[in-house]
Motif scaffolding. Structure first.
Motif, PDB file in Angstrom:
ATOM      1  N   ARG A 178     -72.179 -68.824 -72.208  1.00  0.00           N
ATOM      2  CA  ARG A 178     -72.550 -68.036 -73.374  1.00  0.00           C
ATOM      3  C   ARG A 178     -73.360 -68.868 -74.360  1.00  0.00           C
ATOM      4  NH1 ARG A 178     -68.388 -64.891 -77.534  1.00  0.00           N
ATOM      5  NH2 ARG A 178     -69.998 -64.215 -79.020  1.00  0.00           N
ATOM      6  N   ILE A 179     -72.978 -70.129 -74.532  1.00  0.00           N
ATOM      7  CA  ILE A 179     -73.706 -70.996 -75.452  1.00  0.00           C
ATOM      8  C   ILE A 179     -75.137 -71.208 -74.967  1.00  0.00           C
ATOM      9  CG2 ILE A 179     -73.802 -73.335 -76.409  1.00  0.00           C
ATOM     10  CD1 ILE A 179     -70.740 -73.364 -76.277  1.00  0.00           C
ATOM     11  N   ARG A 180     -75.286 -71.430 -73.651  1.00  0.00           N
ATOM     12  CA  ARG A 180     -76.635 -71.625 -73.106  1.00  0.00           C
ATOM     13  C   ARG A 180     -77.483 -70.379 -73.281  1.00  0.00           C
ATOM     14  NH1 ARG A 180     -73.849 -74.684 -69.048  1.00  0.00           N
ATOM     15  NH2 ARG A 180     -73.669 -72.844 -67.731  1.00  0.00           N
ATOM     16  N   ARG A 181     -76.901 -69.193 -73.064  1.00  0.00           N
ATOM     17  CA  ARG A 181     -77.656 -67.951 -73.252  1.00  0.00           C
ATOM     18  C   ARG A 181     -78.063 -67.774 -74.715  1.00  0.00           C
ATOM     19  NH1 ARG A 181     -73.749 -65.686 -69.614  1.00  0.00           N
ATOM     20  NH2 ARG A 181     -72.604 -64.839 -71.400  1.00  0.00           N
ATOM     21  N   PHE A 182     -77.167 -68.113 -75.625  1.00  0.00           N
ATOM     22  CA  PHE A 182     -77.475 -67.995 -77.050  1.00  0.00           C
ATOM     23  C   PHE A 182     -78.640 -68.912 -77.426  1.00  0.00           C
ATOM     24  CE2 PHE A 182     -76.745 -69.830 -81.312  1.00  0.00           C
ATOM     25  CZ  PHE A 182     -76.947 -68.696 -82.080  1.00  0.00           C
ATOM     26  N   ARG A 183     -78.618 -70.130 -76.900  1.00  0.00           N
ATOM     27  CA  ARG A 183     -79.707 -71.066 -77.225  1.00  0.00           C
ATOM     28  C   ARG A 183     -81.025 -70.608 -76.622  1.00  0.00           C
ATOM     29  NH1 ARG A 183     -76.784 -77.006 -76.392  1.00  0.00           N
ATOM     30  NH2 ARG A 183     -75.655 -76.999 -78.393  1.00  0.00           N
ATOM     31  N   ARG A 184     -80.982 -70.029 -75.417  1.00  0.00           N
ATOM     32  CA  ARG A 184     -82.209 -69.525 -74.815  1.00  0.00           C
ATOM     33  C   ARG A 184     -82.782 -68.370 -75.623  1.00  0.00           C
ATOM     34  NH1 ARG A 184     -79.617 -70.325 -69.683  1.00  0.00           N
ATOM     35  NH2 ARG A 184     -79.008 -68.116 -69.664  1.00  0.00           N
ATOM     36  N   ARG A 186     -82.352 -67.793 -78.793  1.00  0.00           N
ATOM     37  CA  ARG A 186     -82.869 -68.310 -80.060  1.00  0.00           C
ATOM     38  C   ARG A 186     -84.217 -68.972 -79.858  1.00  0.00           C
ATOM     39  NH1 ARG A 186     -79.072 -72.349 -83.317  1.00  0.00           N
ATOM     40  NH2 ARG A 186     -79.500 -73.598 -81.463  1.00  0.00           N
ATOM     41  N   SER A 187     -84.376 -69.731 -78.760  1.00  0.00           N
ATOM     42  CA  SER A 187     -85.674 -70.366 -78.475  1.00  0.00           C
ATOM     43  C   SER A 187     -86.740 -69.322 -78.191  1.00  0.00           C
ATOM     44  CB  SER A 187     -85.526 -71.310 -77.279  1.00  0.00           C
ATOM     45  OG  SER A 187     -84.611 -72.340 -77.540  1.00  0.00           O
ATOM     46  N   ARG A 189     -86.842 -66.249 -79.397  1.00  0.00           N
ATOM     47  CA  ARG A 189     -87.218 -65.598 -80.651  1.00  0.00           C
ATOM     48  C   ARG A 189     -88.153 -66.478 -81.465  1.00  0.00           C
ATOM     49  NH1 ARG A 189     -81.712 -63.712 -80.694  1.00  0.00           N
ATOM     50  NH2 ARG A 189     -81.095 -65.503 -81.963  1.00  0.00           N
ATOM     51  N   ARG A 190     -87.891 -67.773 -81.480  1.00  0.00           N
ATOM     52  CA  ARG A 190     -88.773 -68.690 -82.204  1.00  0.00           C
ATOM     53  C   ARG A 190     -90.164 -68.700 -81.581  1.00  0.00           C
ATOM     54  NH1 ARG A 190     -84.790 -73.957 -83.038  1.00  0.00           N
ATOM     55  NH2 ARG A 190     -83.487 -73.056 -84.696  1.00  0.00           N
ATOM     56  N   GLU A 191     -90.215 -68.699 -80.260  1.00  0.00           N
ATOM     57  CA  GLU A 191     -91.505 -68.705 -79.577  1.00  0.00           C
ATOM     58  C   GLU A 191     -92.253 -67.401 -79.835  1.00  0.00           C
ATOM     59  OE1 GLU A 191     -94.605 -70.250 -77.262  1.00  0.00           O
ATOM     60  OE2 GLU A 191     -92.861 -71.156 -78.235  1.00  0.00           O
ATOM     61  N   GLU A 192     -91.533 -66.279 -79.835  1.00  0.00           N
ATOM     62  CA  GLU A 192     -92.182 -64.995 -80.113  1.00  0.00           C
ATOM     63  C   GLU A 192     -92.737 -64.950 -81.524  1.00  0.00           C
ATOM     64  OE1 GLU A 192     -89.158 -62.185 -79.318  1.00  0.00           O
ATOM     65  OE2 GLU A 192     -89.314 -62.338 -77.119  1.00  0.00           O
ATOM     66  N   ARG A 193     -91.987 -65.476 -82.495  1.00  0.00           N
ATOM     67  CA  ARG A 193     -92.494 -65.503 -83.871  1.00  0.00           C
ATOM     68  C   ARG A 193     -93.713 -66.400 -83.988  1.00  0.00           C
ATOM     69  NH1 ARG A 193     -86.841 -65.441 -85.329  1.00  0.00           N
ATOM     70  NH2 ARG A 193     -86.857 -67.720 -85.452  1.00  0.00           N
ATOM     71  N   ARG A 194     -93.697 -67.520 -83.274  1.00  0.00           N
ATOM     72  CA  ARG A 194     -94.833 -68.440 -83.329  1.00  0.00           C
ATOM     73  C   ARG A 194     -96.084 -67.798 -82.744  1.00  0.00           C
ATOM     74  NH1 ARG A 194     -97.708 -71.829 -80.406  1.00  0.00           N
ATOM     75  NH2 ARG A 194     -96.612 -71.223 -78.490  1.00  0.00           N
ATOM     76  N   LEU A 195     -95.917 -67.090 -81.601  1.00  0.00           N
ATOM     77  CA  LEU A 195     -97.059 -66.436 -80.971  1.00  0.00           C
ATOM     78  C   LEU A 195     -97.590 -65.304 -81.843  1.00  0.00           C
ATOM     79  CD1 LEU A 195     -95.852 -66.297 -77.256  1.00  0.00           C
ATOM     80  CD2 LEU A 195     -97.610 -67.792 -78.235  1.00  0.00           C
ATOM     81  N   ALA A 196     -96.674 -64.557 -82.496  1.00  0.00           N
ATOM     82  CA  ALA A 196     -97.109 -63.463 -83.361  1.00  0.00           C
ATOM     83  C   ALA A 196     -97.897 -63.994 -84.545  1.00  0.00           C
ATOM     84  CB  ALA A 196     -95.895 -62.672 -83.844  1.00  0.00           C
ATOM     85  N   THR A 197     -97.475 -65.106 -85.095  1.00  0.00           N
ATOM     86  CA  THR A 197     -98.201 -65.714 -86.216  1.00  0.00           C
ATOM     87  C   THR A 197     -99.565 -66.211 -85.772  1.00  0.00           C
ATOM     88  OG1 THR A 197     -96.110 -66.402 -87.202  1.00  0.00           O
ATOM     89  CG2 THR A 197     -98.101 -67.499 -87.982  1.00  0.00           C
TER      90      THR A 197
END
Length: 214
Positions: A178-184, A186-187, A189-197
């Protein structure tokens, strides 16, 4: 009787809340409830320090993400505390070499610390804070109950601590996924925000209408 069961139980409890273990043993010794508590754990300065740090942990342990930071800091402190308490108990009874007792207490504390820290990381993926408070209270009450039980029934308490430790390790292995899935997530979402910007920036700089003047 060998002090090994008491050393094992105190090591397990130290991995969860080392300050509570020192405070409980010290109080038992000062009040005369236990005869085999080392004198160094009954000192006033040790009891005051353990009490203050216990209160700090009681607060930090109930705040999401702050508890994980606190656990990271105590990755070294809790095993050392388990080893020291184990060595002191062995030195007081004389039935177990202090070095062996320190190894048992420290390694058991390290394992139970990993269980606690890993469980908290998984719980912190939940958006509500109440699970942290409930889990922290359960840990504090559990440590107090089992350490108290260990003073009078060390073998039975050691069996309970061993079962809890093995169960915790099994649960931790499950929660690791579960921890690994949560970190994936989160990563991602960060990548999607970066690409959108990045995609919005060129459009904002493009000339209006895209027309050229002849």
């Amino acid at each position: 009787m060998s002090v090994l069961p008491l050393v094992f139980t105190s090591g397990w409890a130290s991995g969860i809340n080392a300050y509570a273990v020192v405070l409980l043993f010290g109080v038992f010794g000062v009040t005369g409830l236990a005869d085999d508590v080392p004198a160094s754990l009954q000192r006033t300065d040790v009891l005051v320090a353990a009490g203050v740090l216990f209160l700090c942990e009681a607060v930090a342990d109930k705040i999401p993400y702050v508890d994980s930071i606190w656990d990271s800091v105590h990755t070294v402190i809790r095993p050392i505390a388990g080893a020291v308490v184990g060595a002191l108990l062995a030195g007081q009874s004389g039935s177990l070499p202090e070095l062996a007792a320190g190894a048992v207490g420290g390694s058991t504390a390290l394992l139970s610390h990993f269980v606690k820290a890993g469980t908290r990381m998984a719980v912190n993926t939940s958006p509500e804070p109440f699970s942290n408070v409930a889990l922290s209270l359960a840990e504090d009450l559990g440590v107090a109950a089992i350490v108290t039980f260990a003073v009078f029934h060390p073998v039975a308490a050691a069996v309970i601590a061993a079962v809890l430790l093995l169960t915790g390790l099994a649960v931790l292995a499950f929660l690791a996924q579960r921890i690994r899935r949560f970190r994936r997530r989160r990563s991602q979402r960060r990548e999607e925000r970066r690409l959108a910007t990045t995609e919005r920036s060129p459009r904002a700089q493009a000339p209006p209408g895209g027309s050229e003047h002849l």
